[in-house]
Design an enzyme around this catalytic site. Structure first.
Site, PDB file in Angstrom:
ATOM      1  N   GLN A   2       4.001   3.853  -1.608  1.00  0.00           N
ATOM      2  CA  GLN A   2       4.190   4.530  -2.904  1.00  0.00           C
ATOM      3  C   GLN A   2       4.610   3.571  -4.013  1.00  0.00           C
ATOM      4  O   GLN A   2       3.994   3.524  -5.073  1.00  0.00           O
ATOM      5  CB  GLN A   2       5.347   5.507  -2.775  1.00  0.00           C
ATOM      6  CG  GLN A   2       5.153   6.855  -2.272  1.00  0.00           C
ATOM      7  CD  GLN A   2       6.222   7.725  -2.938  1.00  0.00           C
ATOM      8  OE1 GLN A   2       5.908   8.437  -3.883  1.00  0.00           O
ATOM      9  NE2 GLN A   2       7.451   7.650  -2.483  1.00  0.00           N
ATOM     10  N   ILE A   3       5.697   2.849  -3.769  1.00  0.00           N
ATOM     11  CA  ILE A   3       6.195   1.936  -4.805  1.00  0.00           C
ATOM     12  C   ILE A   3       5.219   0.787  -4.990  1.00  0.00           C
ATOM     13  O   ILE A   3       4.895   0.401  -6.117  1.00  0.00           O
ATOM     14  CB  ILE A   3       7.608   1.415  -4.450  1.00  0.00           C
ATOM     15  CG1 ILE A   3       8.600   2.584  -4.442  1.00  0.00           C
ATOM     16  CG2 ILE A   3       8.065   0.335  -5.437  1.00  0.00           C
ATOM     17  CD1 ILE A   3       9.989   2.225  -3.957  1.00  0.00           C
TER      18      ILE A   3
ATOM     19  N   GLN B  92      11.176 -11.432   8.077  1.00  0.00           N
ATOM     20  CA  GLN B  92      10.639 -11.775   6.754  1.00  0.00           C
ATOM     21  C   GLN B  92      11.474 -12.877   6.096  1.00  0.00           C
ATOM     22  O   GLN B  92      10.937 -13.743   5.404  1.00  0.00           O
ATOM     23  CB  GLN B  92      10.536 -10.517   5.891  1.00  0.00           C
ATOM     24  CG  GLN B  92       9.492  -9.559   6.487  1.00  0.00           C
ATOM     25  CD  GLN B  92       9.101  -8.410   5.594  1.00  0.00           C
ATOM     26  OE1 GLN B  92       9.754  -8.119   4.609  1.00  0.00           O
ATOM     27  NE2 GLN B  92       8.023  -7.737   5.962  1.00  0.00           N
TER      28      GLN B  92
ATOM     29  N   HIS C 255      23.607  -0.016  -3.524  1.00  0.00           N
ATOM     30  CA  HIS C 255      22.607   0.973  -3.935  1.00  0.00           C
ATOM     31  C   HIS C 255      22.693   2.128  -2.945  1.00  0.00           C
ATOM     32  O   HIS C 255      21.922   2.244  -2.004  1.00  0.00           O
ATOM     33  CB  HIS C 255      21.207   0.373  -3.954  1.00  0.00           C
ATOM     34  CG  HIS C 255      20.146   1.416  -4.197  1.00  0.00           C
ATOM     35  ND1 HIS C 255      20.003   2.054  -5.415  1.00  0.00           N
ATOM     36  CD2 HIS C 255      19.219   1.958  -3.382  1.00  0.00           C
ATOM     37  CE1 HIS C 255      19.027   2.932  -5.326  1.00  0.00           C
ATOM     38  NE2 HIS C 255      18.539   2.896  -4.108  1.00  0.00           N
TER      39      HIS C 255
ATOM     40  N   ALA D 285       0.820  -1.215   0.000  1.00  0.00           N
ATOM     41  CA  ALA D 285       0.000   0.000   0.000  1.00  0.00           C
ATOM     42  C   ALA D 285       0.857   1.270   0.000  1.00  0.00           C
ATOM     43  O   ALA D 285       0.326   2.378   0.049  1.00  0.00           O
ATOM     44  CB  ALA D 285      -0.937   0.010   1.212  1.00  0.00           C
TER      45      ALA D 285
ATOM     46  N   GLY E 233      13.427  -2.439  -0.561  1.00  0.00           N
ATOM     47  CA  GLY E 233      13.451  -1.570   0.627  1.00  0.00           C
ATOM     48  C   GLY E 233      14.866  -1.308   1.093  1.00  0.00           C
ATOM     49  O   GLY E 233      15.676  -2.229   1.208  1.00  0.00           O
ATOM     50  N   ASN E 234      15.169  -0.070   1.356  1.00  0.00           N
ATOM     51  CA  ASN E 234      16.538   0.320   1.720  1.00  0.00           C
ATOM     52  C   ASN E 234      16.844   0.141   3.198  1.00  0.00           C
ATOM     53  O   ASN E 234      15.939   0.219   4.014  1.00  0.00           O
ATOM     54  CB  ASN E 234      16.751   1.792   1.333  1.00  0.00           C
ATOM     55  CG  ASN E 234      17.042   1.913  -0.144  1.00  0.00           C
ATOM     56  OD1 ASN E 234      17.721   1.087  -0.708  1.00  0.00           O
ATOM     57  ND2 ASN E 234      16.502   2.965  -0.766  1.00  0.00           N
TER      58      ASN E 234
ATOM     59  N   ASP F 181      19.196   2.149 -10.882  1.00  0.00           N
ATOM     60  CA  ASP F 181      20.453   2.855 -11.170  1.00  0.00           C
ATOM     61  C   ASP F 181      20.916   2.583 -12.605  1.00  0.00           C
ATOM     62  O   ASP F 181      21.390   3.483 -13.293  1.00  0.00           O
ATOM     63  CB  ASP F 181      21.520   2.420 -10.151  1.00  0.00           C
ATOM     64  CG  ASP F 181      20.994   2.528  -8.734  1.00  0.00           C
ATOM     65  OD1 ASP F 181      20.552   3.630  -8.364  1.00  0.00           O
ATOM     66  OD2 ASP F 181      20.965   1.513  -8.012  1.00  0.00           O
TER      67      ASP F 181
HETATM   68  P1  NAX Z   1       6.434   4.101   1.501  1.00  0.00           P
HETATM   69  O1  NAX Z   1       6.746   4.564   2.882  1.00  0.00           O
HETATM   70  O2  NAX Z   1       5.514   4.890   0.629  1.00  0.00           O
HETATM   71  O3  NAX Z   1       5.839   2.620   1.566  1.00  0.00           O
HETATM   72  C1  NAX Z   1       6.399   1.623   2.365  1.00  0.00           C
HETATM   73  C2  NAX Z   1       5.267   0.729   2.792  1.00  0.00           C
HETATM   74  O4  NAX Z   1       5.836  -0.380   3.469  1.00  0.00           O
HETATM   75  C3  NAX Z   1       4.307   1.415   3.763  1.00  0.00           C
HETATM   76  O5  NAX Z   1       2.990   1.285   3.274  1.00  0.00           O
HETATM   77  C4  NAX Z   1       4.516   0.635   5.069  1.00  0.00           C
HETATM   78  O6  NAX Z   1       3.300   0.485   5.799  1.00  0.00           O
HETATM   79  C5  NAX Z   1       5.024  -0.690   4.554  1.00  0.00           C
HETATM   80  N1  NAX Z   1       5.833  -1.446   5.522  1.00  0.00           N
HETATM   81  C6  NAX Z   1       6.738  -0.965   6.395  1.00  0.00           C
HETATM   82  N2  NAX Z   1       7.249  -1.972   7.127  1.00  0.00           N
HETATM   83  C7  NAX Z   1       6.658  -3.097   6.680  1.00  0.00           C
HETATM   84  C8  NAX Z   1       6.756  -4.458   7.055  1.00  0.00           C
HETATM   85  N3  NAX Z   1       7.558  -4.839   8.050  1.00  0.00           N
HETATM   86  N4  NAX Z   1       6.010  -5.358   6.382  1.00  0.00           N
HETATM   87  C9  NAX Z   1       5.168  -4.976   5.393  1.00  0.00           C
HETATM   88  N5  NAX Z   1       5.020  -3.694   5.015  1.00  0.00           N
HETATM   89  C10 NAX Z   1       5.765  -2.771   5.657  1.00  0.00           C
HETATM   90  O7  NAX Z   1       7.855   3.889   0.804  1.00  0.00           O
HETATM   91  P2  NAX Z   1       8.180   3.709  -0.737  1.00  0.00           P
HETATM   92  O8  NAX Z   1       8.384   5.027  -1.363  1.00  0.00           O
HETATM   93  O9  NAX Z   1       7.190   2.775  -1.329  1.00  0.00           O
HETATM   94  O10 NAX Z   1       9.631   3.020  -0.653  1.00  0.00           O
HETATM   95  C11 NAX Z   1       9.781   1.712  -0.184  1.00  0.00           C
HETATM   96  C12 NAX Z   1      11.251   1.387  -0.018  1.00  0.00           C
HETATM   97  O11 NAX Z   1      11.914   1.398  -1.278  1.00  0.00           O
HETATM   98  C13 NAX Z   1      12.002   2.401   0.848  1.00  0.00           C
HETATM   99  O12 NAX Z   1      12.850   1.674   1.735  1.00  0.00           O
HETATM  100  C14 NAX Z   1      12.844   3.147  -0.159  1.00  0.00           C
HETATM  101  O13 NAX Z   1      13.998   3.687   0.420  1.00  0.00           O
HETATM  102  C15 NAX Z   1      13.160   2.059  -1.135  1.00  0.00           C
HETATM  103  N6  NAX Z   1      13.647   2.459  -2.464  1.00  0.00           N
HETATM  104  C16 NAX Z   1      14.562   1.668  -3.058  1.00  0.00           C
HETATM  105  C17 NAX Z   1      15.050   1.955  -4.321  1.00  0.00           C
HETATM  106  C18 NAX Z   1      16.063   1.070  -4.954  1.00  0.00           C
HETATM  107  O14 NAX Z   1      16.506   1.404  -6.067  1.00  0.00           O
HETATM  108  N7  NAX Z   1      16.487  -0.041  -4.371  1.00  0.00           N
HETATM  109  C19 NAX Z   1      14.626   3.162  -5.053  1.00  0.00           C
HETATM  110  C20 NAX Z   1      13.349   3.733  -4.568  1.00  0.00           C
HETATM  111  C21 NAX Z   1      13.158   3.676  -3.074  1.00  0.00           C
HETATM  112  O15 NAX Z   1      13.898   4.728  -2.518  1.00  0.00           O
END
Ligand code: NAX
Length: 329
Positions: A16-17, A113, A188, A14, A131-132, A160
């Site tokens: 952003q990504i 997980q 990354h 749910a 997830g970062n 990237d």
């Molecule tokens: P959001 O904060 O919009 O969405 C993250 C979602 O994950 C939230 O809905 C939250 O409720 C959920 N969540 C958190 N902990 C959880 C868990 N333990 N189990 C299940 N769901 C959980 O972040 P978003 O913009 O979607 O980014 C997600 C991740 O991608 C971030 O860590 C971000 O840094 C990382 N990214 C990685 C990139 C890459 O190239 N590897 C690039 C884009 C992004 O920065």
């Protein structure tokens, strides 16, 4: 006879990504237009209502390939019999939070997980961590692999690679599709190395097509390394649709042979290639064979500057590993 559905688990569905990712997965962008899927969406308890909304929209899109949609806050349920797991959900970096705290907080998520994947998913499950800090999160999840294959735990540097291709194409006045062999090495993070020295544009060396070598060696690398920040500055939010699309690219290209002459960049379990310490989750230029197995491209000649950049990123990943070493048992 129609194919059996494949189960795709997506965490943070749910977010952003996640919101940009579930629809192309449902539309067949990973496994193709004749492969049904079951979507298994995991969110935190607090986000279940939003997840229900995502599920409703998926239902309303009436994708013919979607056989079922499971929305849950149980990792065991979400990863049950999964063929592919996309780990997107993680804890964002809060104000004043140190990198070490971020690593440890997320580490706890990825231990849990990782265990749930190993206990519930298909033995041959493929895992992509978005997830970062994604490289080290992937390392932590992989450390739980007893039944599943450790080499199948990867992290995403495809965004990237895509960013680097777009920059080279724009500079050369070429099409993105003309840019090949764009290898991303390392973490990354801003230490990643987009290796322009082996990239090709229209089949010619990028360094012959782009004669402004100072640009390649400076602003090009920096732009790719800092692109995430530039997106946040412009949009007020981090990259979402482009990150989701990169996850699709990574997963799709892990399930089909890489076209001849092309490379795909994936952060994978290092087995020591190019002097990188074994066990790190490190991005390499790879190819994928007809069985869906990746292989590090061998025999790449690296100049001294490339070697130094690769070492700097490996050193950073060793530091990250040291910070979470108690989570790797
Ligand atoms: P959001 O904060 O919009 O969405 C993250 C979602 O994950 C939230 O809905 C939250 O409720 C959920 N969540 C958190 N902990 C959880 C868990 N333990 N189990 C299940 N769901 C959980 O972040 P978003 O913009 O979607 O980014 C997600 C991740 O991608 C971030 O860590 C971000 O840094 C990382 N990214 C990685 C990139 C890459 O190239 N590897 C690039 C884009 C992004 O920065």
């Amino acid at each position: 006879m129609s194919k059996q559905p494949l189960r795709v688990a997506i965490t943070g569905a749910a977010g952003q990504i996640g919101y940009s990712l579930v629809f192309p997965v449902a539309a067949g962008q990973i496994f193709g237009p004749d492969q049904p899927v079951i979507l298994q969406l995991l969110e935190l308890p607090v986000a279940q209502q939003a997840l229900e909304g995502v599920k409703m929209e998926l239902q309303d899109a009436a994708y013919p390939l979607v056989h079922d949609i499971i929305a849950t806050d149980s990792a065991d349920t979400a990863f049950g019999d999964a063929d592919l797991v996309l780990l997107v959900g993680s804890k964002p970096r809060g104000p004043g939070m140190e990198r070490a705290d971020l690593l440890r907080d997320n580490g706890k998520i990825f231990i849990g997980q990782g265990r749930a994947i190993d206990a519930n998913a298909k033995v041959g499950v493929k895992v992509l961590v978005v997830g970062n800090p994604c490289n080290t999160n992937s390392l932590i999840a992989r450390a739980q692999a007893r039944r599943t294959h450790p080499a199948n735990y990867t992290a995403m540097t495809r965004l990237d690679q895509n960013r680097a291709k777009a920059q080279l194409a724009a500079k050369a006045g070429a099409r993105v599709a003309d840019v090949t062999r764009m290898g991303i090495w390392g973490n990354h993070s801003p230490t990643m190395y987009p290796d322009f020295t082996h990239a090709l544009i229209g089949g010619r060396n990028a360094t012959d097509v782009i004669t402004d070598h100072a640009w390649l060696d400076g602003p090009f690398i920096k732009t790719v390394q800092q692109r995430g920040k530039a997106i946040i500055d412009a949009r007020g939010k981090s990259s979402a649709a482009s990150a989701a699309w990169a996850a699709i690219d990574h997963a799709r290209d892990w399930h089909r042979p890489t076209p001849a002459g092309e490379w795909v960049s994936m952060a994978i379990q290092s087995t020591g290639d190019y002097g990188v310490p074994e066990g790190l989750t490190f991005s390499y230029p790879c190819t994928v064979d007809a069985d869906g197995q990746y292989h590090v491209v061998q025999g790449i000649e690296l100049d001294a500057a490339s070697q130094a950049r690769i070492k700097a990123s490996a050193d950073e990943l060793v530091e990250e590993r040291d910070l979470v070493k108690e989570m790797l048992g």
